[in-house]
Every structure is written in C-alpha cells, then in structure tokens.
Scaffold this motif. Structure first.
Motif, mmCIF file in Angstrom:
data_model
loop_
_atom_site.group_PDB
_atom_site.id
_atom_site.type_symbol
_atom_site.label_atom_id
_atom_site.label_comp_id
_atom_site.label_asym_id
_atom_site.label_seq_id
_atom_site.Cartn_x
_atom_site.Cartn_y
_atom_site.Cartn_z
ATOM 1 N N GLN A 194 0.478 -1.396 0.299
ATOM 2 C CA GLN A 194 -0.157 -0.232 -0.237
ATOM 3 C C GLN A 194 1.136 1.050 -0.045
ATOM 4 O O GLN A 194 1.672 1.365 1.239
ATOM 5 C CB GLN A 194 -1.267 0.126 0.985
ATOM 6 C CG GLN A 194 -1.651 1.095 0.917
ATOM 7 C CD GLN A 194 -2.949 0.957 2.120
ATOM 8 O OE1 GLN A 194 -3.213 -0.408 2.038
ATOM 9 N NE2 GLN A 194 -3.361 2.274 2.889
ATOM 10 N N ARG A 199 -2.519 3.044 6.107
ATOM 11 C CA ARG A 199 -1.668 1.584 6.027
ATOM 12 C C ARG A 199 -0.170 1.810 4.899
ATOM 13 O O ARG A 199 -0.001 0.383 4.856
ATOM 14 C CB ARG A 199 -2.633 0.913 5.920
ATOM 15 C CG ARG A 199 -3.296 0.317 6.776
ATOM 16 C CD ARG A 199 -4.667 -0.375 6.093
ATOM 17 N NE ARG A 199 -4.567 -1.980 6.921
ATOM 18 C CZ ARG A 199 -4.627 -2.764 5.775
ATOM 19 N NH1 ARG A 199 -5.424 -2.921 4.634
ATOM 20 N NH2 ARG A 199 -4.299 -4.033 5.664
ATOM 21 N N TYR A 225 -11.079 -15.119 -2.883
ATOM 22 C CA TYR A 225 -10.778 -13.939 -2.458
ATOM 23 C C TYR A 225 -11.872 -12.819 -2.736
ATOM 24 O O TYR A 225 -11.850 -12.740 -4.883
ATOM 25 C CB TYR A 225 -9.315 -13.787 -2.592
ATOM 26 C CG TYR A 225 -8.987 -14.398 -1.350
ATOM 27 C CD1 TYR A 225 -8.612 -13.780 0.471
ATOM 28 C CD2 TYR A 225 -7.626 -15.050 -1.657
ATOM 29 C CE1 TYR A 225 -8.004 -14.670 0.936
ATOM 30 C CE2 TYR A 225 -6.755 -16.090 -0.993
ATOM 31 C CZ TYR A 225 -6.862 -15.953 0.281
ATOM 32 O OH TYR A 225 -6.243 -17.028 1.127
ATOM 33 N N LEU A 228 -11.968 -6.803 -1.393
ATOM 34 C CA LEU A 228 -11.661 -5.975 -0.810
ATOM 35 C C LEU A 228 -10.863 -6.958 1.130
ATOM 36 O O LEU A 228 -10.086 -6.381 1.280
ATOM 37 C CB LEU A 228 -13.152 -6.145 0.386
ATOM 38 C CG LEU A 228 -13.179 -5.558 1.432
ATOM 39 C CD1 LEU A 228 -12.803 -3.982 1.392
ATOM 40 C CD2 LEU A 228 -14.963 -5.152 1.932
ATOM 41 N N GLU A 229 -11.308 -8.066 0.805
ATOM 42 C CA GLU A 229 -10.286 -9.146 1.150
ATOM 43 C C GLU A 229 -9.117 -9.238 1.244
ATOM 44 O O GLU A 229 -7.903 -9.381 1.709
ATOM 45 C CB GLU A 229 -10.416 -10.428 1.095
ATOM 46 C CG GLU A 229 -12.021 -10.815 1.627
ATOM 47 C CD GLU A 229 -12.672 -11.763 1.700
ATOM 48 O OE1 GLU A 229 -13.356 -12.729 2.666
ATOM 49 O OE2 GLU A 229 -12.285 -12.983 0.432
ATOM 50 N N GLU A 232 -7.663 -5.959 2.785
ATOM 51 C CA GLU A 232 -7.810 -6.094 4.392
ATOM 52 C C GLU A 232 -6.686 -6.791 4.242
ATOM 53 O O GLU A 232 -6.103 -6.449 6.180
ATOM 54 C CB GLU A 232 -8.575 -6.397 4.757
ATOM 55 C CG GLU A 232 -10.228 -5.810 4.271
ATOM 56 C CD GLU A 232 -10.952 -6.244 4.895
ATOM 57 O OE1 GLU A 232 -10.965 -8.007 5.167
ATOM 58 O OE2 GLU A 232 -12.056 -5.343 5.152
ATOM 59 N N ILE A 233 -5.999 -7.805 3.637
ATOM 60 C CA ILE A 233 -5.016 -8.596 3.979
ATOM 61 C C ILE A 233 -3.481 -7.960 3.465
ATOM 62 O O ILE A 233 -2.117 -8.138 4.696
ATOM 63 C CB ILE A 233 -4.959 -9.470 3.590
ATOM 64 C CG1 ILE A 233 -6.426 -10.439 3.788
ATOM 65 C CG2 ILE A 233 -4.278 -10.820 3.523
ATOM 66 C CD1 ILE A 233 -6.341 -11.429 3.190
#
Length: 283
Positions: A194, A199, A225, A228-229, A232-233
């Motif tokens: 990212q 983050r 997956y 969005l997952e 998040e991961i």
C-alpha cells in the motif's frame, strides 16, 4: 497450433527501471531482488518465445480515472511508453503482434468478455519494467507483445474469479490459433503493498508466500478472495495479484515450477518472481 510454453510472474515497480538505469543491481538494497532474475532470463533466452501475452495494469497513462475499462487488449503493431509524470527516459517501443491479438480479441468477445480493444495504446511501467527486467538494456524489441490491461486502480474492479476466467478464455483462444508459434504468459504487479494512507508500507510476507504456493498448486483457491479481502490482508495495491491470477488461468495444462524468488521490501512492496513451465493440454 500455438503452444503456451510457460509463464513468469514479476513485480513492475517503476523504481526497478531507475535502479537498472543507474547500475544499482549489485547494491545491498537491490541485489536480493535482482538475484532472482538470471534463471528466468536464461530460460527465456533458451526457449525464445515468439509472443508474450502480458497482463498488467495501467497507472493513469492511457486510462485515467475519467475513463477506466475493466479489461482492455492491445491489437497494435507497436506500443510506445510515454512520460508518466516524472520525466521518464526515452526507451525503445514495444513490438506488437496484431494477428494473434485480433484472434484473441474476437474469441474473448464471443466468450462473453466485453473487451476494450485498442488499435492505438500507450503503455506504462506496468508493461515496460517487466520487459526490461527480462531483457536488460531494453533489448526486448525482438519479441512480440500482446498487452492485456486489468483495472486495479478504480472501483469497481474485476474480482479475482473473473480475472481467472479471463485468463482461461485467453488460454483457450491461444490454443485455437492455427500457427506454429510459442507463447509465454507474464503476470505482473504486486504482491502485498500500500503506497498511501494510514496503512502505507504494509507488507504481508506470509500471505505473499502462500499466494506463490497456491498459484502453482491450487490457483482456484486464490479466486475465493474478494478484492476487499485482498486489500484488508495486504494493502490497497494487493489487488494487483489479479494479474498473476489471470496469467495462471491461461495455463490450462500441466504446470511445473522451475524457479522462484521473494524479497521484501522493495519500494514498500513484497516482490516475487516465479518461473512456470507449461505442457499444453491433450486434445
């Protein structure tokens, strides 16, 4: 019949091109990254693929936020890399392959993929950095390239399962092409990273390594997956894994891992390279 001989995954970070231009490959920061590429270069030089189908994402050069196709394919004879905003050095154009490109484009539309078909198309570091990595000195002009662009920047973006299905449809199209040529598939981008926000700098090494394992042995597990997952991961730009997933979908026969390397961080990114050999499925 066209023969898909194998595939390569690689990061496409723009800083890679800058490091190569400034002869920094053997510096402590870059050496663990660049050490992963000689086996891939050797394989490509031995196999001499006629065509590279290269999955990448455009970072605002050809497709900005006002017009963002979900999937696009180039059908031109040549592609130029333009300045992306930081005074990029002039590099040689990329050679296209219009006949196979049009064959794939027609096949994809018949299979229900509403592609944006580009008869003219600028390409950015997402495509040129992988080519420069494989053929140092920008000596990639001898190989023909078919760019396939997947939206990984602006929502709504295609989900992993849909990218896998796109890859399968492209693999099917290549298999039906009635010319004796060899094709390699490149999946570029990622892995976890990212680049902005609270983050910024996140890297999930455990997840990256798991993805590399699954890409070889159980690619359909990665299609479970959601985008969005993935965010998040591993961070907002982890959706670039979708190019790797699309690449793997194109390999419809037996896949054997020949080489891998993983190093992080490189420019705040988890960087992986895989070399996969492919045997065409029997008719």
């Amino acid at each position: 019949m066209a023969n898909i001989i194998g595939a390569v995954t690689t990061s496409h970070i723009p800083a890679i091109a800058n490091a190569m231009a400034n002869k920094q490959e053997d510096t402590p920061y870059w050496k663990p990254f660049f050490d992963g590429y000689p086996p891939v270069r050797k394989w490509l030089n031995e196999k001499q693929p006629d065509v590279i189908v290269l999955f990448y994402n455009d970072h605002g050069l050809e497709f900005f936020i006002d017009k963002k196709p979900t999937f696009a394919i180039g059908v031109a004879d040549e592609y130029h890399n333009s300045d992306e905003g930081w005074g990029i050095a002039t590099i040689p154009p990329v050679t296209g392959e219009s006949e196979l490109s049009w064959h794939i484009a027609n096949s994809l539309v018949e299979d229900g993929f509403d592609m944006t078909i580009c008869q003219e198309m600028k390409v950015d570091h997402g495509l040129t950095v992988p080519l420069s990595l494989m053929w140092p000195g920008n000596n990639y002009g001898h190989v023909k390239v078919i760019p396939v662009c997947i939206n990984c920047e602006q929502h709504p973006m295609p989900q992993p399962w849909r990218c896998f299905e796109l890859g399968k449809a492209i693999g099917k199209a290549i298999e039906s092409y009635d010319e004796d040529i060899s094709v390699a598939i490149f999946g570029t981008g990622g892995l976890s990273h990212q680049l902005d926000g609270e983050r910024a700098g996140i890297i999930n090494r455990e997840f990256d390594l798991e993805c590399m394992d699954k890409l070889v042995s159980d690619p359909e597990a990665l299609t479970k997956y959601s985008n969005l997952e993935l965010v998040e991961i591993g961070g907002a730009q982890t959706v670039e894994l979708n190019m790797w997933i699309a690449m793997r979908g194109a390999l419809r026969g037996k896949v054997t891992e020949l080489h891998r390397n993983y190093h992080a961080p490189i420019s705040n990114t988890g960087s992986g390279v895989l070399l996969l050999e492919h045997e065409m499925p029997s008719k």
